[in-house]
Design an enzyme around this catalytic site. Structure first.
Site, PDB file in Angstrom:
ATOM      1  N   GLY A 253       0.860  -1.175   0.000  1.00 28.48           N
ATOM      2  CA  GLY A 253       0.000   0.000   0.000  1.00 28.48           C
ATOM      3  C   GLY A 253       0.896   1.224   0.000  1.00 28.48           C
ATOM      4  CB  SER A 254       1.813   3.890  -1.067  1.00 25.26           C
ATOM      5  OG  SER A 254       2.604   2.827  -1.495  1.00 25.26           O
ATOM      6  CG  ASN A 255      -0.116   6.908   3.634  1.00 24.27           C
ATOM      7  OD1 ASN A 255      -1.234   6.442   3.503  1.00 24.27           O
ATOM      8  ND2 ASN A 255       0.647   6.671   4.703  1.00 24.27           N
ATOM      9  CG  ASN A 534      -2.985   2.306  -0.591  1.00 29.48           C
ATOM     10  OD1 ASN A 534      -2.462   2.204   0.502  1.00 29.48           O
ATOM     11  ND2 ASN A 534      -2.283   2.467  -1.699  1.00 29.48           N
TER      12      ASN A 534
END
Length: 827
Positions: A253-255, A534
């Site tokens: 995932g990520s920001n 996400n």
């Protein structure tokens, strides 16, 4: 001339460093630039603090050579293991029953299944065919040049060191560590591009057998259990829940947050990159700067072994990627002939499936080498699979074929090559549209001109809403239309394969067949902020909601708590309502945004949780047949500050309470008093119902769980969440995605030992001003090297533990001034 390799530890003298490198120092860098006036005669690696390499060369082949040498020096065993995987040789050297991770998740299949999956791709010469195509479908000449150099650098390091002298015990003296070819690197790149499809489908594809047949009884071969055809609803719900469970156990995932001129104090724009990638294996990120003076200058991180910067900045643009909500694959339900189940019906005509014998070598228990061969099946749409995420798709009256949007994609290499050289966000968009190579990521970027960009432009299946309505099966409707009610589960399509019209249509504006026109994919440029955590593109900025086909995600639906936290943090900082001095982002406040480790779940639910705890009669709760005294937990939760910092007490208790309440499920299904309102998606749902028995019971279950594990209810986070590096236990801040903490970390087991399996990896904040070089700082959470004997095995992990950053050395003057400077010239 005899070969020589010069490594020296240098004082802080610019001219000495320049003389050693065969370069001259420019009188002054151009606005925003930092390149020297000339390039060195030989590729040169300058190491600064924490083992970060700054590679300078005269051409892309030289950059690739420096990258390959430095990457191998830090991570030779991880890279060699990756090449073993993509060449389908894990069973030959490591045994068929060991664990492999061809996709995003750790230990997602067996070595044998992984080998069969990749051997089929190799037998079909998929990657070779892509290499031979002209750009944009094939690699551009510059990409090929960099990869040629990378192979030279990797092999040079291996030759200089010798397999028997590798310092990492994970592969020292191993027969499977060998020189590589360019094809190895392209196969690795292709494996990274298709990994969004690999995890859910590997086992189903290599174990698919028609009714009446079975997978050969060979090592590692799973025998599918006989079962009646399940209902469409049952099948859809099982797959949907399995995909959600896999996400909860840990996945990529990520920001990313881009802030434009209106949101920055003392600059023109900023970017926070915070990918959540695996802490082990082939998906580790690795940091470097790549410079060709006057032509190419980019700094950041890449997936280990890909000689470009995937996430980072150049002189004028900073960008990051986040995992998107597009499913990179789709299924086709094909009716089969009950008497001849390898025949399937299309447009009223029975068509034979194609069969393929795929064989791999395996290491037998007695040390001998055997051979395992499977018959694998395929249709016009793609390979047959009999499971998705371990959930059965029985081959009885119908079978399911897979179409992968990225199977013919090496274009991502071109995409990153162009991103590395973009001059503003419009050039970022152009790179995304003309290559259509991003495999399953959003792109978030900022530029020196003050723009903030969000773009979900990628290799998207060309599925319009009308096409979906016309062609989805009943099971497909469940997955496609409802799946995003569970966190971050993409809308998987299952189409009616009996009708050829249900295949993905070709679009003349798309780069490859079956892909969506990139101009129809969502993008947004603003001067305040855009971001992604996400969820779908809908609320990249809540002031300007986006619309797009359902295949790309949902709209007017609840956002994850992490998305809420990202948006609220950005809004409050820009408006000056977050309690910090001033308005707008500075480097200091951008860094605080991440390491504040604030929990949105706690903001919404902690008070109600405390009330529910305090309301238990005599402090006792009967749950799961146990009478649990929860009175000790109430003051601990009441005193907790909502933070998942190492010294916080109560955070581990709340994380367990929240997860057991169902925080990992669809957020709107929790007992809220105020339901989700699409007109106020950032603040709803809210007001947890303290009188609901589920809240009190989750406290009791969490108390019982911690007590059974011998963990004090008031344990500090640092007492529980830590990693061990060479015998030293290092506390790790952050929390699981479900708590709404931006700094995501996912604890788990690696080789039977506690570790962080996924989470914050390469973190970078970058600020641009009207002129001068970009200003950046970063931290690589698991450090540069996976080698326990490397000095850079845990050095940045200790920084991450305490929320510290590494100020970037980007200009030639900054690099030469490093007190830790070491230079390696590749003669």
């Amino acid at each position: 001339m005899a070969r020589r390799g010069l490594t020296a530890r240098l004082p802080v003298v610019v001219l000495a460093a320049a003389a050693l490198m065969g370069t001259t120092v420019a009188a002054g860098p151009p606005a925003g630039g930092s390149a020297t006036a000339g390039a060195p005669d030989k590729p040169t690696i300058r190491y600064t603090e924490y083992g970060i390499p700054h590679i300078i060369a005269a051409d892309l082949a030289g950059l690739g050579e420096g990258y390959g040498y430095a990457a191998a020096k830090d991570n030779i065993c991880t890279l060699a293991d990756t090449y073993l995987m993509v060449n389908a040789q894990r069973s030959r050297y490591l045994g068929p029953n060991g664990k492999a991770s061809p996709g995003q998740n750790q230990n997602s299949t067996t070595n044998l299944n992984s080998d069969l999956y990749f051997q089929r791709i190799n037998d079909n010469r998929v990657v070779e065919g892509l290499i031979d195509q002209p750009a944009p479908k094939g690699p551009e000449p510059e990409v090929k040049e960099a990869i040629r150099g990378y192979v030279r650098g990797y092999n040079r390091y291996l030759a200089e060191t010798g397999v028997g002298n590798i310092s990492d015990p994970a592969c020292r003296g191993a027969a499977w560590v060998r020189p590589i070819t360019e094809l190895d690197v392209y196969r690795h790149a292709h494996a990274e591009i298709i990994m969004g499809s690999a995890d859910p489908l590997v086992d189903g594809e290599v174990n698919a057998a028609p009714p009446g047949a079975s997978v050969a009884a060979q090592p590692g071969a799973a025998q599918p259990a006989a079962a009646p055809q399940p209902s469409p609803e049952e099948t859809g719900n099982r797959i949907r829940e399995a995909m959600a469970a896999a996400r909860q156990q840990g996945s990529m995932g990520s920001n990313a947050l881009a802030v434009g001129a209106q949101g920055v104090s003392g600059g023109t724009s900023m970017l926070l990159a915070n990918p959540h990638f695996p802490w082990q294996g082939k998906n580790r990120m690795w940091q470097a700067q790549l410079t060709i003076p006057g032509r190419f200058n980019v700094s950041g991180a890449s997936l280990l072994g890909l000689p470009a910067v995937n996430i980072g900045h150049n002189d004028d643009v900073a960008w990051s990627h986040t995992v998107a909500t597009v499913a990179p694959f789709g299924l086709f339900d094909v009716q089969v002939d009950l008497l001849h189940p390898t025949n399937y019906l299309v447009d009223g005509v029975w068509t034979p499936m194609t069969s393929q014998q795929v064989g791999v070598d395996v290491l037998n228990p007695d040390g001998s080498v055997g051979r395992v061969t499977r018959t694998l099946w395929a249709t016009r749409y793609g390979p047959i699979t009999t499971s998705v995420m371990g959930q059965p798709l029985p081959w009885i009256v119908s079978a399911h074929a897979v179409r992968d949007a990225n199977m013919d994609n090496l274009r991502a290499l071109n995409t990153w090559f162009h991103l590395d050289q973009a001059k503003d966000v419009n050039e970022v968009v152009n790179a995304l549209e003309t290559t259509e190579g991003v495999p399953f990521f959003n792109t978030v970027a900022s530029d020196r001109k003050g723009n903030a960009l969000y773009a979900d432009i990628q290799a998207t299946p060309n599925i319009t809403d009308d096409h979906a309505r016309s062609c989805l099966t009943l099971t497909g409707q469940i997955l496609f239309n409802q799946s995003l009610r569970l966190p971050n589960v993409p809308p998987v399509s299952i189409f009616d394969g009996k009708r050829s019209e249900c295949d993905w249509p070709n679009d003349p504006n798309a780069v490859a067949p079956g892909l969506m026109d990139p101009h129809k994919q969502p993008r947004l440029i603003r001067s305040d902020f855009v971001g992604n955590a996400n969820d779908s593109a809908w609320l990249a900025n809540p002031e300007q909601p986006l619309s797009f086909p359902r295949v790309m995600g949902d709209t007017a639906a609840p956002r994850s708590l992490r998305t809420q936290e990202l948006i609220l943090t950005a809004q409050n900082r820009i408006n000056g309502t977050d309690g910090l001095p001033g308005r707008g982002f500075t480097p200091e406040t951008m860094r605080q945004l991440l390491f504040a480790d604030n929990s949105r779940a706690a903001d919404l639910a902690l008070n109600a949780t405390v009330s529910a705890c305090q309301g238990a009669p005599f402090g006792l709760v009967l749950v799961d047949g146990n009478l649990v005294n929860i009175s000790e937990a109430c003051p601990i939760l009441a005193a907790w500050n909502h933070k998942f910092t190492p010294d916080s007490r109560g955070s581990w208790l709340f994380e367990n309470v929240w997860f057991l309440l169902g925080g990992g499920q669809a957020i709107e299904k929790l007992p809220w008093r105020v339901p989700f309102d699409p007109k106020d998606p950032v603040h709803t749902p809210n007001s947890l119902d303290a009188g609901n028995d589920a809240v009190r019971n989750s406290v009791a279950r969490a108390v019982l769980s911690l007590r059974n594990a011998g963990i004090p209810l008031d344990a500090r986070l640092s007492d529980v969440q830590k990693v061990t590096r060479n015998g030293e236990q290092i506390p790790v801040p952050g929390a699981i995605h479900e708590t709404g903490v931006l700094n995501v970390v996912t604890p788990g087991s690696v080789d039977g030992k506690f570790d962080i399996t996924f989470g914050s990896s390469f973190i970078q904040e970058t600020r641009f001003t009207a002129d001068g070089p970009p200003q950046a700082a970063s931290v690589l959470a698991y450090s540069q090297s996976a080698n326990p004997n490397s000095p850079h095995y845990a050095d940045q992990t200790k920084l991450f533990s305490t929320g510290q950053w590494v100020p970037e050395r980007y200009t030639e003057e900054q690099i030469a001034a490093s007190p830790a400077l070491e230079v390696k010239v590749l003669d």
